[in-house]
Design a protein around this motif. Structure first.
Motif, PDB file in Angstrom:
ATOM      1  N   ASN A 123       0.830  -1.214   0.000  1.00  0.00           N
ATOM      2  CA  ASN A 123       0.000   0.000   0.000  1.00  0.00           C
ATOM      3  C   ASN A 123       0.861   1.260   0.000  1.00  0.00           C
ATOM      4  O   ASN A 123       0.588   2.228  -0.740  1.00  0.00           O
ATOM      5  CB  ASN A 123      -0.909   0.012   1.234  1.00  0.00           C
ATOM      6  CG  ASN A 123      -2.150  -0.831   1.034  1.00  0.00           C
ATOM      7  OD1 ASN A 123      -2.540  -1.566   1.914  1.00  0.00           O
ATOM      8  ND2 ASN A 123      -2.785  -0.734  -0.115  1.00  0.00           N
ATOM      9  N   ILE A 124       1.903   1.253   0.806  1.00  0.00           N
ATOM     10  CA  ILE A 124       2.786   2.420   0.876  1.00  0.00           C
ATOM     11  C   ILE A 124       3.508   2.629  -0.457  1.00  0.00           C
ATOM     12  O   ILE A 124       3.654   3.760  -0.954  1.00  0.00           O
ATOM     13  CB  ILE A 124       3.795   2.246   2.029  1.00  0.00           C
ATOM     14  CG1 ILE A 124       3.059   2.260   3.370  1.00  0.00           C
ATOM     15  CG2 ILE A 124       4.858   3.340   1.993  1.00  0.00           C
ATOM     16  CD1 ILE A 124       3.943   1.911   4.555  1.00  0.00           C
ATOM     17  N   SER A 125       3.968   1.520  -1.069  1.00  0.00           N
ATOM     18  CA  SER A 125       4.671   1.632  -2.359  1.00  0.00           C
ATOM     19  C   SER A 125       3.749   2.156  -3.445  1.00  0.00           C
ATOM     20  O   SER A 125       4.141   3.017  -4.251  1.00  0.00           O
ATOM     21  CB  SER A 125       5.241   0.266  -2.746  1.00  0.00           C
ATOM     22  OG  SER A 125       6.175  -0.177  -1.782  1.00  0.00           O
ATOM     23  N   THR A 126       2.507   1.625  -3.500  1.00  0.00           N
ATOM     24  CA  THR A 126       1.578   2.106  -4.529  1.00  0.00           C
ATOM     25  C   THR A 126       1.195   3.568  -4.280  1.00  0.00           C
ATOM     26  O   THR A 126       1.026   4.354  -5.230  1.00  0.00           O
ATOM     27  CB  THR A 126       0.306   1.235  -4.539  1.00  0.00           C
ATOM     28  OG1 THR A 126      -0.219   1.157  -3.204  1.00  0.00           O
ATOM     29  CG2 THR A 126       0.602  -0.162  -5.032  1.00  0.00           C
ATOM     30  N   THR A 127       1.075   3.956  -2.997  1.00  0.00           N
ATOM     31  CA  THR A 127       0.739   5.352  -2.684  1.00  0.00           C
ATOM     32  C   THR A 127       1.839   6.292  -3.180  1.00  0.00           C
ATOM     33  O   THR A 127       1.566   7.368  -3.744  1.00  0.00           O
ATOM     34  CB  THR A 127       0.535   5.503  -1.166  1.00  0.00           C
ATOM     35  OG1 THR A 127      -0.553   4.684  -0.753  1.00  0.00           O
ATOM     36  CG2 THR A 127       0.251   6.958  -0.796  1.00  0.00           C
ATOM     37  N   LYS A 128       3.110   5.877  -2.977  1.00  0.00           N
ATOM     38  CA  LYS A 128       4.212   6.732  -3.462  1.00  0.00           C
ATOM     39  C   LYS A 128       4.165   6.881  -4.975  1.00  0.00           C
ATOM     40  O   LYS A 128       4.371   7.981  -5.513  1.00  0.00           O
ATOM     41  CB  LYS A 128       5.546   6.117  -3.014  1.00  0.00           C
ATOM     42  CG  LYS A 128       5.825   6.270  -1.533  1.00  0.00           C
ATOM     43  CD  LYS A 128       7.232   5.839  -1.165  1.00  0.00           C
ATOM     44  CE  LYS A 128       7.413   4.350  -1.359  1.00  0.00           C
ATOM     45  NZ  LYS A 128       8.752   3.895  -0.917  1.00  0.00           N
ATOM     46  N   LEU A 129       3.898   5.780  -5.712  1.00  0.00           N
ATOM     47  CA  LEU A 129       3.832   5.875  -7.173  1.00  0.00           C
ATOM     48  C   LEU A 129       2.643   6.702  -7.629  1.00  0.00           C
ATOM     49  O   LEU A 129       2.728   7.476  -8.598  1.00  0.00           O
ATOM     50  CB  LEU A 129       3.760   4.466  -7.770  1.00  0.00           C
ATOM     51  CG  LEU A 129       5.045   3.629  -7.705  1.00  0.00           C
ATOM     52  CD1 LEU A 129       4.809   2.239  -8.256  1.00  0.00           C
ATOM     53  CD2 LEU A 129       6.157   4.310  -8.484  1.00  0.00           C
ATOM     54  N   ILE A 130       1.491   6.537  -6.945  1.00  0.00           N
ATOM     55  CA  ILE A 130       0.295   7.288  -7.341  1.00  0.00           C
ATOM     56  C   ILE A 130       0.517   8.785  -7.147  1.00  0.00           C
ATOM     57  O   ILE A 130       0.200   9.606  -8.027  1.00  0.00           O
ATOM     58  CB  ILE A 130      -0.925   6.802  -6.530  1.00  0.00           C
ATOM     59  CG1 ILE A 130      -1.312   5.392  -6.972  1.00  0.00           C
ATOM     60  CG2 ILE A 130      -2.114   7.755  -6.698  1.00  0.00           C
ATOM     61  CD1 ILE A 130      -2.391   4.752  -6.115  1.00  0.00           C
ATOM     62  N   LEU A 131       1.093   9.145  -6.016  1.00  0.00           N
ATOM     63  CA  LEU A 131       1.259  10.573  -5.722  1.00  0.00           C
ATOM     64  C   LEU A 131       2.401  11.208  -6.507  1.00  0.00           C
ATOM     65  O   LEU A 131       2.371  12.421  -6.785  1.00  0.00           O
ATOM     66  CB  LEU A 131       1.486  10.769  -4.218  1.00  0.00           C
ATOM     67  CG  LEU A 131       0.336  10.355  -3.304  1.00  0.00           C
ATOM     68  CD1 LEU A 131       0.691  10.578  -1.843  1.00  0.00           C
ATOM     69  CD2 LEU A 131      -0.945  11.104  -3.668  1.00  0.00           C
ATOM     70  N   THR A 132       3.430  10.427  -6.887  1.00  0.00           N
ATOM     71  CA  THR A 132       4.586  11.008  -7.588  1.00  0.00           C
ATOM     72  C   THR A 132       4.430  10.947  -9.097  1.00  0.00           C
ATOM     73  O   THR A 132       4.714  11.924  -9.794  1.00  0.00           O
ATOM     74  CB  THR A 132       5.871  10.285  -7.171  1.00  0.00           C
ATOM     75  OG1 THR A 132       5.728   8.881  -7.413  1.00  0.00           O
ATOM     76  CG2 THR A 132       6.175  10.516  -5.701  1.00  0.00           C
ATOM     77  N   ASP A 133       4.006   9.774  -9.624  1.00  0.00           N
ATOM     78  CA  ASP A 133       3.962   9.583 -11.076  1.00  0.00           C
ATOM     79  C   ASP A 133       2.562   9.600 -11.648  1.00  0.00           C
ATOM     80  O   ASP A 133       2.397   9.568 -12.876  1.00  0.00           O
ATOM     81  CB  ASP A 133       4.635   8.255 -11.451  1.00  0.00           C
ATOM     82  CG  ASP A 133       6.089   8.210 -11.000  1.00  0.00           C
ATOM     83  OD1 ASP A 133       6.675   9.302 -10.833  1.00  0.00           O
ATOM     84  OD2 ASP A 133       6.620   7.092 -10.801  1.00  0.00           O
TER      85      ASP A 133
END
Length: 677
Positions: free
Chosen positions: A73-83
């Motif tokens: 969840n944390i990894s997908t959140t970082k990708l969603i918010l950055t890319d």
């Protein structure tokens, strides 16, 4: 460390690193697929487990999988918010569920969270809590049940040990599940918070950083947030279901599928009622027959098929039982089993069944457990399992005790009465049924409940029937203890000593003595009620003197001398004077001259007239000592002790014969009689 141990450590460390290190979208897709596959595998294992302990690693696995999902969840959140994207898996789930309608996808996600959080997780948590509490409360009863089965001979020591271990593991498992269910509950809450962060944060970043329009930002980040939530919540739902299956599974012989088919569909006649209900709904309601009749016909066919299968299975089972019974009668093993003789048996008439029936308040099984413990502490002997059974050939209130298949003692009890033994002077007001106390042969009375209190006030010793049986059984075991220790039992004692004193045992066996030689010495000690609990001292003595003599009689005398402190304390109290009957010089000389040697060892060849005279003189002295209220003890020189014992044990087996070297120097001895020719 093995490769699998290193792999697990690296995997857990990698999960923690995922929370802080950036992960490319292609690797994230692989990890999400692994997460879904792992959850599905855990669910299938839970469905195929017949009991909870078969999947005892589940609480720890629940923590690891929850941590893995949170890291994803944390990894997908970082990708969603950055890319503004999180790989093909997240995007596919979001678009597939939403189907172009963002509100539909959002509602589906919320429903999944509600189902997992409120229905499955909450229920599993409550079941685990109640199961843990009831498992702990039931532990004492289960332990007593195992001890009862062990005493009844239904299981052996190894099986009892395995059952006790299983009970402890069950308590630990349900306690761990009670705590582990909180992980899933927290995971569901975290998913909702992460969804809100992705929506709000993505909307702000999309418009402020990436220059998206309002509609484009809402569409993209909502689909990605829904996809992320679904990718994490579907595995979480599978694992929550597995947790519910684990804690709600009762012990059975099959998995979930076999239990469903065997129990839910075990009543085909009830399915006919369901068929009739569905037909009525189709004919007399707007639902219509086209929607109900096909399903009703399918159920009717299935019920008829199951009924025929059950009838055929029942006939096959009956035939198999008959064939098995015939085969058992024909097989030689059925006769061989009859040759087995139990070491100790306690048989009773049907009138004494309440003594052994726990549902009627009987505590005989618990008393037998205490008897075995008492014999282990007093004699150092592990008493074999005592076989308890009723015998319709006995009188209703009669019982007998058997040693190796032979009756050695018996008695009669009155269930609703008490046994009262006189303190030495009779009270005429105490009346009852005259009898003899079975353990020691003392005159006694069976009295009723109304007379009990008056008898106790008059100084009588009053005991209930279970205590009478327990005392009698204890005395019989002590009397015949030398018959209960064979080579197999001796080997078990030797192995127990070897665990802590391996050098001593390795030196003694088989270089000096065999197990059979040691068994003869131990049996001779028990025959004279000398405890063999101090096996280390006994083995040390045998190792010292076994090289000089193999004669069990001689070795026993050396052992008795080594146990002088124990023997002294057995027959005297602190500061008490030991009153003894000594052997005169003429008798000692006569016995020493009558000793003959042979290839089998030394034996006493005393003429009959002298033997009779010894009995007569000794009986007079013993009776005089008993009348004065003291225990009779015969004291003689070490050289003739074992031969004198051979003479008097035929008539007076319970009279202890000691030698001077078996008593401590500080004990005060008073001779109250002399036996001489």
């Amino acid at each position: 460390m093995k490769v699998r141990d290193i792999t697990v450590l690296v995997g857990i460390i990698g999960i923690v690193l995922m929370m802080v290190l950036p992960i490319p979208s292609w690797l994230l897709d692989v990890l999400l697929i692994i997460n879904i596959s792992t959850a599905l595998m855990i669910l299938l294992i839970a469905m195929n487990s017949t009991e909870a302990l078969q999947f005892s690693i589940f609480p720890a696995l629940l923590l690891i999988t929850t941590l893995f999902r949170l890291a994803l969840n944390i990894s997908t959140t970082k990708l969603i918010l950055t890319d503004g994207e999180a790989g093909h898996v997240v995007a596919t789930f979001g678009q597939w569920v939403a189907q172009g309608e963002i509100a539909v996808g959002f509602v589906v996600f919320l429903i999944l969270v509600v189902v997992q959080f409120i229905v499955i997780t909450k229920g599993s948590e409550r079941v685990a809590e109640v199961a843990a509490r009831f498992t702990l409360d039931a532990m004492p009863g289960k332990q007593m049940s195992i001890d009862a089965d062990l005493n009844a001979g239904l299981i052996n020591e190894q099986q009892a040990k395995e059952r006790r271990s299983k009970i402890e593991k069950e308590a630990d498992f349900y306690g761990a599940m009670d705590g582990a269910s909180k992980f899933v509950k927290g995971d569901a809450i975290a998913s909702i918070i992460i969804l809100i962060i992705n929506l709000v944060g993505g909307f702000i970043i999309g418009m402020a950083v990436h220059g998206m329009s309002f509609g484009e930002a809402i569409s993209r980040y909502t689909i990605l947030s829904i996809g992320d939530g679904l990718v994490s919540q579907i595995p979480a739902l599978l694992i929550s279901t597995a947790a519910g299956l684990i804690v709600t599974r009762a012990a059975s012989d099959g998995n979930l599928a076999s239990d469903l088919s065997a129990q839910v569909f075990a009543y085909p006649k009830l399915i006919y009622i369901v068929v009739g209900t569905i037909v009525v709904l189709g004919l007399f309601t707007p639902i219509g027959p086209w929607a109900t009749l096909p399903f009703a016909l399918l159920l009717l066919y299935a019920a008829r098929k199951m009924q025929k299968t059950m009838e055929k299975q029942q006939a096959d089972d009956e035939l198999q039982v008959e064939e098995q019974q015939i085969e058992e009668v024909r097989s030689p093993e059925s006769v061989i089993n009859l040759l087995q003789v139990d070491p100790i048996e306690f048989e009773f008439g049907y009138g004494l069944i309440p003594l052994a029936d726990t549902q009627q308040g009987g505590d005989l099984l618990d008393r037998i457990i205490m008897i075995r413990r008492q014999c282990a502490l007093e004699l150092g002997l592990v008493v074999p399992v005592i076989r308890i059974r009723d015998n319709i050939q006995l009188k209703p209130n009669e019982y007998i005790i058997k040693i190796k298949g032979n009756t050695v003692a018996g008695g009669e009890l009155l269930i609703n009465h008490y046994l009262a033994m006189s303190p030495g002077f009779d009270d005429d007001s105490i009346t009852g049924i005259e009898t003899t106390e079975p353990a020691f042969g003392l005159p006694a009375l069976w009295i009723d409940e109304q007379t009990k209190e008056r008898a106790e006030l008059a100084g009588y010793t009053v005991v209930d029937p279970p205590s009478v049986v327990a005392t009698h059984l204890t005395e019989i075991i002590k009397k015949h203890a030398h018959e209960l220790i064979g080579r197999q039992e001796t080997k078990a004692l030797v192995d127990n000593v070897k665990d802590t004193y391996p050098v001593l045992v390795d030196e003694l066996i088989p270089n000096v003595l065999t197990v059979g030689d040691i068994q003869k010495v131990l049996a001779k000690l028990l025959r004279e009620k000398i405890s063999i609990r101090d096996l280390v001292t006994i083995f040390e003595t045998l190792a010292d003197y076994g090289t000089y003599s193999k004669d069990p009689e001689v070795l026993t005398e050396y052992v008795r001398q080594s146990l002088s402190r124990q023997i002294t304390q057995q027959f005297t109290s602190q500061g008490e004077t030991l009153r003894v009957i000594t052997v005169g010089p003429a008798l000692e000389k006569k016995i020493a001259e009558s000793v003959q040697s042979s290839d089998q060892g030394s034996y006493l060849a005393l003429d009959p007239n002298s033997t009779q005279l010894v009995f007569q003189k000794l009986t007079e002295q013993v009776q005089r000592l008993i009348q004065s209220g003291h225990q009779p003890v015969v004291l003689t020189s070490p050289t003739i002790r074992m031969y004198l014992r051979q003479v008097i044990e035929r008539m007076m087996q319970d009279i202890p014969v000691l030698s001077y070297s078996e008593l401590e120097p500080n004990v005060e001895i008073q001779s109250v009689g002399v036996v001489n020719l």
